[in-house]
Design an enzyme around this catalytic site. Structure first.
Site, mmCIF file in Angstrom:
data_model
loop_
_atom_site.group_PDB
_atom_site.id
_atom_site.type_symbol
_atom_site.label_atom_id
_atom_site.label_comp_id
_atom_site.label_asym_id
_atom_site.label_seq_id
_atom_site.Cartn_x
_atom_site.Cartn_y
_atom_site.Cartn_z
ATOM 1 N N GLY A 89 0.824 -1.187 0.020
ATOM 2 C CA GLY A 89 0.036 -0.151 0.046
ATOM 3 C C GLY A 89 0.756 1.344 0.068
ATOM 4 N N ARG A 90 2.049 1.330 0.330
ATOM 5 C CA ARG A 90 3.127 2.166 0.229
ATOM 6 C C ARG A 90 4.442 2.018 -0.047
ATOM 7 N NH1 ARG A 90 5.343 3.261 6.220
ATOM 8 N NH2 ARG A 90 4.955 1.165 7.161
ATOM 9 N N LYS A 110 10.160 2.098 -0.410
ATOM 10 C CA LYS A 110 8.898 2.151 0.659
ATOM 11 C C LYS A 110 8.703 3.631 0.836
ATOM 12 C CE LYS A 110 8.230 -0.016 5.227
ATOM 13 N NZ LYS A 110 8.833 -0.764 6.168
ATOM 14 N N ASP A 249 2.055 -11.417 7.302
ATOM 15 C CA ASP A 249 2.554 -10.669 6.088
ATOM 16 C C ASP A 249 4.024 -10.130 6.268
ATOM 17 O OD1 ASP A 249 0.900 -9.075 8.042
ATOM 18 O OD2 ASP A 249 1.646 -7.553 6.940
ATOM 19 N N ASN A 250 4.361 -10.264 7.673
ATOM 20 C CA ASN A 250 5.804 -9.770 7.934
ATOM 21 C C ASN A 250 6.801 -10.935 8.055
ATOM 22 O OD1 ASN A 250 4.917 -7.022 7.450
ATOM 23 N ND2 ASN A 250 4.694 -6.733 9.721
HETATM 24 P P1 AMP Z 1 3.219 -2.698 7.933
HETATM 25 O O1 AMP Z 1 2.559 -2.400 9.336
HETATM 26 O O2 AMP Z 1 4.366 -1.934 7.373
HETATM 27 O O3 AMP Z 1 3.522 -4.083 7.866
HETATM 28 O O4 AMP Z 1 1.964 -2.429 6.779
HETATM 29 C C1 AMP Z 1 0.690 -3.003 6.984
HETATM 30 C C2 AMP Z 1 -0.163 -2.942 5.600
HETATM 31 O O5 AMP Z 1 -0.643 -1.661 5.693
HETATM 32 C C3 AMP Z 1 0.587 -3.176 4.101
HETATM 33 O O6 AMP Z 1 -0.230 -3.459 3.338
HETATM 34 C C4 AMP Z 1 1.101 -1.830 4.030
HETATM 35 O O7 AMP Z 1 1.216 -1.597 2.494
HETATM 36 C C5 AMP Z 1 -0.268 -0.826 4.552
HETATM 37 N N1 AMP Z 1 0.301 0.333 4.916
HETATM 38 C C6 AMP Z 1 1.058 0.834 5.814
HETATM 39 N N2 AMP Z 1 1.327 2.219 5.785
HETATM 40 C C7 AMP Z 1 0.572 2.700 4.564
HETATM 41 C C8 AMP Z 1 0.395 4.038 4.152
HETATM 42 N N3 AMP Z 1 0.961 5.041 4.929
HETATM 43 N N4 AMP Z 1 -0.362 3.965 3.295
HETATM 44 C C9 AMP Z 1 -0.942 2.983 2.669
HETATM 45 N N5 AMP Z 1 -0.712 1.826 3.148
HETATM 46 C C10 AMP Z 1 -0.115 1.503 4.134
HETATM 47 MG MG MG Z 2 4.468 -5.021 6.670
#
Ligand code: AMP
Ligand code: MG
Length: 482
Positions: A89-90, A110, A249-250
């Site tokens: 998503g980012r 990222k 997912d991590n």
């Molecule tokens: P993370 O906590 O980085 O593992 O992210 C979990 C999910 O949330 C993943 O699908 C990311 O792509 C999405 N995500 C996290 N931050 C953002 C953001 N600022 N905009 C869009 N999607 C996000």
């Molecule tokens: Mg992640």
């Protein structure tokens, strides 16, 4: 001006199911903050002849290198136990770069803007969390722990809105791949066996070619991932690393640590340590990391069931037996790791008591995890009076007795200890100090911290300040930074 990129983008050639083709959204005024020269060399990339302005354009994605084909990858995941459709998503994967040694690496930005998977997010990332990922992932690499790497961080020149207004940033992440347990879950949720077979074949080809000709590839992959992830979590336990957000997912299929959000290192030894502000139940506490690894592997096994055996009952039985072997495997690896930390060669049936008694002492006396092992190597930075404690003195007598069974020269056991016990870790207050200064354009503390963390096992004159736990009693908290 040749940088040396060699892109061969295999993932983007998989069907639409697996990804969205998308370019990074250009940013206003990119400014390079840090570039990892040694990683660039490892990747056979040369940025030395490129000026800072051009580098800023490259690492913001404002200009894409020839041969790149950028995509956002689809995946799902269990977040704190709840299944969700996710995806990049980012982030965008700009391509797979192949080194001269024929090793393939994902190059990912990222914080690069919205994609089809952004849901309600802005697709952006803040400077603090991206620098944090840079510092800690590179520290993990220096600690000899498999991890994604960090090649560069730029500031976007744009503000982003979180609880407060923050400076936007983009991290260039380098990984063996970004295939996760959650990628398998995404495909499994679609219930198309041919897609799962495509992902399985792709993964084996990329990460585990040794099982290409096996007659049960899915089961072999499950076993191999279990081995990798078991080794990984044992390594985390070794250095007191708390990942903080071990969602499926991590968890990578390559066995690399990924996603340095709310992670932190434990100072005072306490198995229940949790730093993340959102982990209120302590699901991802230090002591829970092994069992969560098993839980995540069970989710992976569920995805593979249809490919393990046509007979579903049989497949489930096999998968369950495999997953249930985790504890024994972990226990053995953990014991070996702790023996290494204590310099013990061979096995003794009383080793477990010796190890647990030390950990209990550390817990009761609120001893610093890293520095206790430094003390045992006679490298305690501060000559802390705590280590004169009678119980520890008595424990050390037992330990010395056990060492005498090593039947080897003292140098040998010390060498083993020195290879397994870091002298410096990214201390939380030092990380915060570096990030705070960087926010205000002072990069000195950041660069210095990164330099110190490159040699965690080497005794040097200038590391004392980095070995001392924070003087503050305030509980340290980390935030996801999304
Ligand atoms: P993370 O906590 O980085 O593992 O992210 C979990 C999910 O949330 C993943 O699908 C990311 O792509 C999405 N995500 C996290 N931050 C953002 C953001 N600022 N905009 C869009 N999607 C996000
Ligand atoms: Mg992640």
């Amino acid at each position: 001006m040749t940088i040396g990129w060699h892109f061969n983008n295999t993932y983007s050639k998989l069907s639409d199911t697996f990804r969205e083709e998308i370019k990074p959204i250009p940013v206003n005024n990119p400014e390079l903050i840090i570039l990892n020269g040694s990683l660039a060399s490892e990747l056979n990339l040369d940025f030395s002849k490129i000026d800072k302005k051009e580098l800023s354009k490259i690492f913001s994605g404002n200009v894409l290198p020839n041969g790149s084909n950028s995509i956002a990858q689809a995946y799902a995941g269990h977040q704190f136990g709840h299944f969700t459709m996710l995806g990049d998503g980012r982030a965008v994967l700009i391509g797979e770069h192949t080194t001269k040694a024929n090793k393939k690496y994902d190059i990912q930005f990222k914080g690069s803007g919205k994609t089809a998977f952004s849901r309600n997010g802005d697709g952006r990332a803040a400077l603090g969390p991206m620098l944090r990922e840079y510092i800690i992932s590179e520290a993990m690499n220096a600690l000899n722990i498999p991890t994604t790497r960090s090649l560069a961080v730029i500031k976007t020149g744009e503000n982003i809105q979180r609880e407060t207004t923050l400076q936007g940033a983009i991290l260039t992440r380098v990984a063996s791949s970004h295939i996760r347990v959650g990628t398998f879950q995404y495909i499994a949720a679609r219930q198309k066996e041919n897609e799962m077979k495509t992902l399985l074949d792709y993964t084996i080809d990329r990460h585990y070619p040794e099982i290409k000709d096996s007659n049960n590839q899915a089961l072999d992959l499950l076993n191999l991932l279990m081995e990798q992830q078991c080794n990984l979590v044992v390594n985390w336990m070794r250095v007191g690393f708390i990942h903080g957000v071990m969602n499926t997912d991590n968890m990578t299929i390559s066995g690399e640590t990924i996603d340095y959000g709310p992670c932190a290192f434990m100072d005072t030894y306490d198995p229940k340590t949790v730093f993340s502000s959102i982990d209120q139940m302590g699901r991802y506490a230090y002591c829970n990391q092994p069992i969560i690894t098993k839980w995540n592997l069970a989710r992976f096994a569920e995805c593979l069931v249809p490919l393990i055996d046509k007979d579903q009952d049989k497949a489930v039985k096999i998968a369950t037996e495999t997953i249930n072997s985790f504890e024994k495997k972990y226990e053995e690896k953990w014991m070996d790791m702790m023996r290494n930390k204590l310099g013990l060669f061979g096995l003794d049936e009383k080793d477990k008591f010796l190890i647990l008694d030390l950990l209990t002492w550390m817990h009761e006396k609120k001893a610093d995890y890293t520095n206790t092992f430094c003390h045992l190597m006679d490298l305690d930075p501060k000559k802390d009076k705590l280590f004169d404690d009678n119980d520890l003195v008595n424990w050390k007598k037992r330990w010395k007795e056990r060492l005498s069974q090593n039947n080897d020269s003292p140098n040998k056991y010390l060498e083993l200890m020195k290879n397994n016990n870091p002298l410096v870790i990214p201390r939380n207050h030092k990380v915060e100090e570096a990030l705070e200064a960087a926010e205000k354009n002072d990069l000195k503390p950041l660069n210095r911290l990164i330099e110190i963390l490159k040699y965690p096992y080497t005794q040097k004159n200038d590391i004392l300040d980095y070995q001392t736990p924070s003087a503050s009693d305030e509980k340290y908290q980390t935030f996801c930074g999304t």
